[in-house]
Design an enzyme around this catalytic site. Sequence first.
Site, PDB file in Angstrom:
ATOM      1  N   ASP A   1      -9.059  -4.942  -6.057  1.00 36.21           N
ATOM      2  CA  ASP A   1      -8.480  -3.999  -5.099  1.00 36.21           C
ATOM      3  C   ASP A   1      -8.637  -2.570  -5.607  1.00 36.21           C
ATOM      4  OD1 ASP A   1      -6.971  -2.579  -3.301  1.00 36.21           O
ATOM      5  OD2 ASP A   1      -5.150  -3.742  -3.567  1.00 36.21           O
TER       6      ASP A   1
ATOM      7  N   SER B   1       0.841  -1.203   0.000  1.00 32.47           N
ATOM      8  CA  SER B   1       0.000   0.000   0.000  1.00 32.47           C
ATOM      9  C   SER B   1       0.876   1.253   0.000  1.00 32.47           C
ATOM     10  CB  SER B   1      -0.953  -0.040   1.198  1.00 32.47           C
ATOM     11  OG  SER B   1      -1.906   0.986   1.122  1.00 32.47           O
TER      12      SER B   1
END
Length: 725
Positions: free
Chosen positions: A542, A490
Amino acid sequence: MPGLVVFRRRWSVGSDDLVVPGVFLFTLHVTWLVIMIAVLAVVKFDRAFVCVDQIWWLCVAYLGVLAGSALLDLFVSLVALRGGILETEARKSINLLLYFRLGVMLVEIAWLTVGVVWLVVNYKTCPIESAKEVILGLVVCNWLIMLIIGVTVWCVFDAAGRSWVKMQQFQRSMRENESSRFQYKRSGRRGGRNWRQRKVIRAYQDSWDHRCRLLFCCMGNNDRNKNSFADIARLLSDFFRDLDVVPSDVIAGLVLLRKFQKIEREAVVNERKNETFEYLSGVAVTSNTKFVAVGDENHVHLFQTVIHYMHYALAAYGWPMFLITHTVPDTCKFCFQLKCSCLPSCWWHRAKPDNDDEPVIIEDNCCHCNYTAFKNMVASGDIDVVYATYHVDIGETPFFVVIDYTKQKIVICIRGTWSMKDVITDLNAESECLPLDPPKDDWLGHKGMVNAAEYIKKKLESEDILNKAKSQCEKKAEGKDFGLVLVGHSLGAGTAAILAILLRPKYPDLHCYSFSPPGGLLSLPAVEYTKSFITSVVLGKDVVPRIGLHQMEALRADLINAIKRSKDPKWKTIVCSFVCCGCAPMPTSAIELRADSATMKEYQREKDAVRSFANQPNDTSISLSFHQPLFPPGKIIHIVRHHPTKEEQKYETWWRRWLNKHEPVYQALWANNTDFDEVLISPVMIQDHMPDKVLDSLNRILLSHSNSVNQSANTSLSIETSSGR
């Protein structure tokens, strides 16, 4: 949509959002109205007593207040039901009803106050038992309702509401005077108009700055925070300035957009457009799609390496992630490994270790919980932690330098988003040039992550961390050359990718593993450069690898387009997405889209037009903001799901068929960086970003390969055995 304007202020609620609260208040007031009528009809009031006479008048007066409230609540609900999301003209009378309702509410508050005073003075002494209990229940219940209404009003209060109204009035006056632009220019009034425009926009930006300071009030008020809040406020004010939607509009738009995306994909497959055979996790599978052949020896090694470093990215999140991903017995063992002490020295972060081989641990807690969890979660390999900092600030994220003797690598592991300061770093999403020497103007990166990468690079250089790690390698593993690997998930993935670009001139053999990197990270020239040394991994749908400023602008345009096409009331669109009983399987606009190919082509044309010229649907002449596209880095392994067909479901266990639980098959393919230019609306769009889910999907792919190899080996063994017989 648009937001309700009351008292010259825009509120974060639409006129069609008042259906549910109106019905709730109507039901409540009618219930109390019936109770009060029953009390007045059944209970005998001996009005010779002063307190009884007072309570009789109190009941009669409140009967009128309840009747007026119920009537207005009914009218508000009926008017709010009229028209679709954009058909505000059918609900234009709701403002007047709200003013009347507020007046009745003020009378009700006054009468409730009188009721409280009467209960305090006369509750114990007044000789009328039944009516007292009813009045007590009425007063308590309605004060609770007033509290709920107050909290609701506070929640829908828009701090930028007054500035937004001024901005809309100014834009309206600009459109009205567009025909007389030449006269304005000649009279010199154009400069005044530009000054007024800047003043209004500045006021709107200040209101967003106030929101950011309020939301992150616990973070202090230093210069760094002020500058970050100002940058984010400018970004958000540009993004929302001409977007007249409320939260419920966004929810309804996402519901519709999810249906539209599904129908659009079905149409592409049915038409075999661009030789598309099917969609896996929103990715078009064509004849050019390159699946990762897990049966290949090199690809098996690649997956094993990726899984190995994914454990680092997971371990960087510390003890909370350890508790999430481990069993109770493992947690108990972890607790016994902690060495807590209440000595003051334990609360100090150690800037220097006792000897050269001890790790430097900065700003961990007293028990070193995060460091202990990190060691446990990567314990499968032979490692030494050289440096671990848990210091976090805006643009400064925790990172670790580890010697991995199993892989013969020095690993720089960067933590992902785990605090409010990390969120500020994420939101600081404007693009800026990468700090390269010599500079390259077309190499742009996410500003917050560029700052984080620069911070880590300065730390590595100022404290000579990598050279210390190399000297430690030489002591323990003589004659072996240790390469450099960067890892992150991330926010950590984006920072690691940019840091890899900055370090590569000095370490040309480094490699970076970027798990679930953000979509708005690098410009295309920088992305092309990273394909030789960065491997990214994305799971399913995602949302993070699909969410940059450019992608958000496309999503904003798609939401507006979906809302424009909606023909059902907002409450029906939202409720039917959660409750199946009594609802149509699809919204009316989605049914029309699926039934008619001409309507589908029209929708696609409108979608492309709105994206290319992102204007607001309420006839504004000022277009929304536009940003240069940024993309995730490196060569991307996209893990997709293949859900079993009905034929394949026949071979599943009976209980899975009964529970309708069908395990998907995970596959991996090589994706293009530009494939992630659209946000896919899905229930798993957040879940697919979680690091434990990414690790689990990687393990499943490798496990399925192992099972297939074992099955093939067993089959060949049985054939040989039978032939030998």
